[in-house]
Design a protein around this motif. Structure first.
Motif, PDB file in Angstrom:
ATOM      1  N   ILE A  79       0.833  -1.196   0.000  1.00  0.00           N
ATOM      2  CA  ILE A  79       0.000   0.000   0.000  1.00  0.00           C
ATOM      3  C   ILE A  79       0.871   1.251   0.000  1.00  0.00           C
ATOM      4  CG2 ILE A  79      -1.574   1.369   1.441  1.00  0.00           C
ATOM      5  CD1 ILE A  79      -3.046  -1.219   2.080  1.00  0.00           C
ATOM      6  N   GLN A  80       1.931   1.243   0.806  1.00  0.00           N
ATOM      7  CA  GLN A  80       2.820   2.411   0.851  1.00  0.00           C
ATOM      8  C   GLN A  80       3.483   2.649  -0.508  1.00  0.00           C
ATOM      9  OE1 GLN A  80       2.997   4.554   3.357  1.00  0.00           O
ATOM     10  NE2 GLN A  80       4.307   5.820   2.096  1.00  0.00           N
ATOM     11  N   THR A  81       3.882   1.582  -1.170  1.00  0.00           N
ATOM     12  CA  THR A  81       4.470   1.701  -2.507  1.00  0.00           C
ATOM     13  C   THR A  81       3.461   2.291  -3.481  1.00  0.00           C
ATOM     14  OG1 THR A  81       5.893  -0.190  -2.074  1.00  0.00           O
ATOM     15  CG2 THR A  81       5.568   0.415  -4.379  1.00  0.00           C
ATOM     16  N   GLU A  82       2.221   1.842  -3.405  1.00  0.00           N
ATOM     17  CA  GLU A  82       1.176   2.354  -4.290  1.00  0.00           C
ATOM     18  C   GLU A  82       0.898   3.832  -4.015  1.00  0.00           C
ATOM     19  OE1 GLU A  82      -1.511   2.292  -7.376  1.00  0.00           O
ATOM     20  OE2 GLU A  82      -0.044   0.785  -6.805  1.00  0.00           O
ATOM     21  N   ILE A  83       0.876   4.210  -2.748  1.00  0.00           N
ATOM     22  CA  ILE A  83       0.670   5.620  -2.394  1.00  0.00           C
ATOM     23  C   ILE A  83       1.790   6.474  -2.971  1.00  0.00           C
ATOM     24  CG2 ILE A  83       0.726   7.250  -0.457  1.00  0.00           C
ATOM     25  CD1 ILE A  83      -0.843   5.145   1.169  1.00  0.00           C
ATOM     26  N   GLU A  84       3.032   6.041  -2.792  1.00  0.00           N
ATOM     27  CA  GLU A  84       4.169   6.804  -3.305  1.00  0.00           C
ATOM     28  C   GLU A  84       4.134   6.898  -4.827  1.00  0.00           C
ATOM     29  OE1 GLU A  84       7.621   4.957  -1.644  1.00  0.00           O
ATOM     30  OE2 GLU A  84       7.160   5.658   0.384  1.00  0.00           O
ATOM     31  N   THR A  85       3.747   5.814  -5.485  1.00  0.00           N
ATOM     32  CA  THR A  85       3.643   5.817  -6.943  1.00  0.00           C
ATOM     33  C   THR A  85       2.601   6.820  -7.405  1.00  0.00           C
ATOM     34  OG1 THR A  85       4.283   3.495  -7.040  1.00  0.00           O
ATOM     35  CG2 THR A  85       3.139   4.387  -8.965  1.00  0.00           C
ATOM     36  N   ARG A  86       1.452   6.819  -6.742  1.00  0.00           N
ATOM     37  CA  ARG A  86       0.385   7.743  -7.138  1.00  0.00           C
ATOM     38  C   ARG A  86       0.754   9.190  -6.836  1.00  0.00           C
ATOM     39  NH1 ARG A  86      -4.446   5.168  -8.484  1.00  0.00           N
ATOM     40  NH2 ARG A  86      -4.315   2.928  -8.148  1.00  0.00           N
ATOM     41  N   LEU A  87       1.451   9.425  -5.740  1.00  0.00           N
ATOM     42  CA  LEU A  87       1.862  10.794  -5.425  1.00  0.00           C
ATOM     43  C   LEU A  87       2.914  11.296  -6.400  1.00  0.00           C
ATOM     44  CD1 LEU A  87       1.988  10.841  -1.533  1.00  0.00           C
ATOM     45  CD2 LEU A  87       0.385  12.033  -3.021  1.00  0.00           C
ATOM     46  N   ARG A  88       3.849  10.427  -6.786  1.00  0.00           N
ATOM     47  CA  ARG A  88       4.873  10.841  -7.751  1.00  0.00           C
ATOM     48  C   ARG A  88       4.283  11.063  -9.133  1.00  0.00           C
ATOM     49  NH1 ARG A  88       8.462   7.126  -4.903  1.00  0.00           N
ATOM     50  NH2 ARG A  88       9.892   8.420  -3.732  1.00  0.00           N
TER      51      ARG A  88
END
Length: 116
Positions: free
Chosen positions: A71-80
């Protein structure tokens, strides 16, 4: 009556929220639920006497850790990938969700910095 008031004050309609914001909120809710579940399991492990139940709890704990990382990886991907569209005024798109390198992470407006 409302139309006349809107015309008198020259009001502009609000833009609907970006789809990315809705997705980030959903990811945040999932992350919050997993953190609560992890805390519950950590407390339960301290009181378990049977090795079988402790082993099951530790396996579930490992699964939660993997899910949190995903989930954290997905959040970072979406924010970037958002290019700042979801961020307003240098603050987080969604409270408590931001990258450490984002402009809001170093400000007091970022709720991530106020967590304990």
């Amino acid at each position: 009556m409302l139309a006349q008031m809107g015309q008198a004050f020259a009001l502009q309609p609000d833009r609907p929220a970006n789809e990315t914001i809705h997705e980030l909120k959903e990811l945040q809710i999932a992350r919050t639920a997993l953190v609560k579940d992890r805390t519950r399991l950590l407390n339960r492990i301290k009181t378990q006497a049977l090795s079988l139940t402790e082993r099951h709890s530790k396996a579930r704990l490992a699964q939660i850790e993997r899910q949190l990382a995903a989930i954290q990886t997905e959040i970072e991907t979406r924010l970037r990938g958002d290019d700042g569209k979801a961020r307003k005024g240098g603050s987080c798109a969604t409270p408590s969700i931001c990258l450490p390198s984002s402009p809001c992470a170093s400000t007091s407006r970022c709720r991530k910095n106020t967590r304990r």
